[in-house]
Design an enzyme around this catalytic site. Sequence first.
Site, PDB file in Angstrom:
ATOM      1  N   ASN A  13      -1.602   1.682  -9.124  1.00 59.73           N
ATOM      2  CA  ASN A  13      -1.264   0.613  -8.184  1.00 59.73           C
ATOM      3  C   ASN A  13      -2.578   0.111  -7.599  1.00 59.73           C
ATOM      4  O   ASN A  13      -3.146   0.737  -6.720  1.00 59.73           O
ATOM      5  CB  ASN A  13      -0.345   1.169  -7.087  1.00 59.73           C
ATOM      6  CG  ASN A  13      -0.059   0.149  -6.003  1.00 59.73           C
ATOM      7  OD1 ASN A  13      -0.380  -1.030  -6.142  1.00 59.73           O
ATOM      8  ND2 ASN A  13       0.541   0.611  -4.915  1.00 59.73           N
ATOM      9  N   LYS A  15      -3.080  -2.337  -5.763  1.00 57.71           N
ATOM     10  CA  LYS A  15      -2.902  -2.968  -4.446  1.00 57.71           C
ATOM     11  C   LYS A  15      -3.653  -4.311  -4.441  1.00 57.71           C
ATOM     12  O   LYS A  15      -3.730  -4.969  -5.475  1.00 57.71           O
ATOM     13  CB  LYS A  15      -3.342  -2.017  -3.334  1.00 57.71           C
ATOM     14  CG  LYS A  15      -2.667  -0.634  -3.474  1.00 57.71           C
ATOM     15  CD  LYS A  15      -2.846   0.269  -2.304  1.00 57.71           C
ATOM     16  CE  LYS A  15      -2.113   1.579  -2.554  1.00 57.71           C
ATOM     17  NZ  LYS A  15      -2.163   2.506  -1.441  1.00 57.71           N
ATOM     18  N   HIS A 100       7.121  -0.025  -1.473  1.00 58.00           N
ATOM     19  CA  HIS A 100       5.926   0.748  -1.124  1.00 58.00           C
ATOM     20  C   HIS A 100       5.794   0.781   0.400  1.00 58.00           C
ATOM     21  O   HIS A 100       6.141  -0.197   1.080  1.00 58.00           O
ATOM     22  CB  HIS A 100       4.690   0.108  -1.763  1.00 58.00           C
ATOM     23  CG  HIS A 100       3.479   0.976  -1.664  1.00 58.00           C
ATOM     24  ND1 HIS A 100       2.752   1.085  -0.505  1.00 58.00           N
ATOM     25  CD2 HIS A 100       2.905   1.804  -2.561  1.00 58.00           C
ATOM     26  CE1 HIS A 100       1.768   1.954  -0.699  1.00 58.00           C
ATOM     27  NE2 HIS A 100       1.840   2.402  -1.947  1.00 58.00           N
ATOM     28  N   GLU A 102       3.396   0.341   2.257  1.00 56.76           N
ATOM     29  CA  GLU A 102       2.606  -0.772   2.815  1.00 56.76           C
ATOM     30  C   GLU A 102       3.464  -2.030   2.956  1.00 56.76           C
ATOM     31  O   GLU A 102       3.265  -2.818   3.877  1.00 56.76           O
ATOM     32  CB  GLU A 102       1.365  -0.999   1.938  1.00 56.76           C
ATOM     33  CG  GLU A 102       0.352   0.121   2.159  1.00 56.76           C
ATOM     34  CD  GLU A 102      -0.480   0.495   0.961  1.00 56.76           C
ATOM     35  OE1 GLU A 102      -0.567  -0.297   0.002  1.00 56.76           O
ATOM     36  OE2 GLU A 102      -1.047   1.606   0.980  1.00 56.76           O
ATOM     37  N   GLU A 170       5.963   9.126  -1.885  1.00 57.41           N
ATOM     38  CA  GLU A 170       4.617   8.940  -1.353  1.00 57.41           C
ATOM     39  C   GLU A 170       4.639   9.191   0.151  1.00 57.41           C
ATOM     40  O   GLU A 170       5.037   8.292   0.929  1.00 57.41           O
ATOM     41  CB  GLU A 170       4.129   7.506  -1.608  1.00 57.41           C
ATOM     42  CG  GLU A 170       4.032   7.146  -3.071  1.00 57.41           C
ATOM     43  CD  GLU A 170       3.040   6.011  -3.298  1.00 57.41           C
ATOM     44  OE1 GLU A 170       2.109   6.201  -4.062  1.00 57.41           O
ATOM     45  OE2 GLU A 170       3.205   4.940  -2.685  1.00 57.41           O
ATOM     46  N   GLY A 176      -4.217   7.172   0.795  1.00 52.73           N
ATOM     47  CA  GLY A 176      -5.569   6.717   1.111  1.00 52.73           C
ATOM     48  C   GLY A 176      -6.305   7.574   2.127  1.00 52.73           C
ATOM     49  O   GLY A 176      -7.324   7.155   2.667  1.00 52.73           O
ATOM     50  N   SER A 214      -3.198  10.135  -2.456  1.00 53.08           N
ATOM     51  CA  SER A 214      -4.465  10.854  -2.644  1.00 53.08           C
ATOM     52  C   SER A 214      -4.497  11.713  -3.905  1.00 53.08           C
ATOM     53  O   SER A 214      -5.073  12.808  -3.905  1.00 53.08           O
ATOM     54  CB  SER A 214      -4.795  11.695  -1.400  1.00 53.08           C
ATOM     55  OG  SER A 214      -4.993  10.849  -0.277  1.00 53.08           O
TER      56      SER A 214
HETATM   57  P1  13P Z   1      -3.954   6.476  -2.845  1.00 51.06           P
HETATM   58  O1  13P Z   1      -3.931   7.083  -4.234  1.00 51.06           O
HETATM   59  O2  13P Z   1      -5.127   5.581  -2.619  1.00 51.06           O
HETATM   60  O3  13P Z   1      -3.785   7.532  -1.782  1.00 51.06           O
HETATM   61  O4  13P Z   1      -2.678   5.515  -2.737  1.00 51.06           O
HETATM   62  C1  13P Z   1      -1.453   5.991  -3.125  1.00 51.06           C
HETATM   63  C2  13P Z   1      -0.516   4.860  -3.216  1.00 51.06           C
HETATM   64  O5  13P Z   1      -0.147   4.264  -2.222  1.00 51.06           O
HETATM   65  C3  13P Z   1      -0.074   4.441  -4.551  1.00 51.06           C
HETATM   66  O6  13P Z   1       0.975   3.553  -4.487  1.00 51.06           O
END
Ligand code: 13P
Length: 256
Positions: A13, A15, A100, A102, A170, A176, A214
Amino acid sequence: MATPGIRPLVAGNWKMNGSLAMASALVGDIKARHQGGALPVDLLLCPPFPYLAPVGADLAGTAIALGGQDCHVKANGAHTGDVSAAMLADLGCRFTILGHSERRTDHRESSATVAAKAKAALDAGLTAIICVGETEAQRNAGEELKIVENQLIESIPSGANVRNAVVAYEPVWAIGTGKTPTVADVAAMHRHIRALLEQRVPGGGKMRILYGGSVKPGNAAELMGVAEVNGALVGGASLKAEDFWGIAEGAAKSAG
Ligand code: 13P
């Protein structure tokens, strides 16, 4: 093996990251590694919408799948700035990420909205990757299993089955941050999700349940080896071919 009979899926992803030049270099590097020796793992790249067409062209003829990061509830209409599932399918996408954390935060998407989007994705022939996860406060309060259970019940649309839907767990606090749950905590959550899918979704015993938050080359083999973990949804580490490939290799160790 994380779940006998389920081939792992490792999804990147991206983003809202990268540039056209970066996308091209990254895909070129991943493709070269893939052509050098494919792993017993399905790979998926989810770039930002503007890069879907060029990335799709670069991936043509490979076994690496293309996916979006969202879609609209409707098939078309007056929705400025939005993208429909049919448009994603048109560009060769086979998947789209939905719900997601976010998007649940930045765009206040409810689980009901996520279910409607997932239904739109299914109707367009896409596989919906439905994301769920608790916040740190919810985990500290010991509510994580109930929170995720409710999100799942409300986010999975009618018509979802083992062939057209994937769940991604997640934990919001692990995204992150470099923090991950313990292996025991991941196992408990994935067991809980599996039991729920078995009860509520046709073929739910074999539906993929990804872990995200992560994931790095250094922890991938351990996380992917946990019972009922069937791959990874990778954010930051999917932006470097070496790291993304390292995670795929970690997942391959648990593939049957
Ligand atoms: P990270 O791997 O950067 O922690 O993000 C995970 C994520 O949100 C994947 O959709």
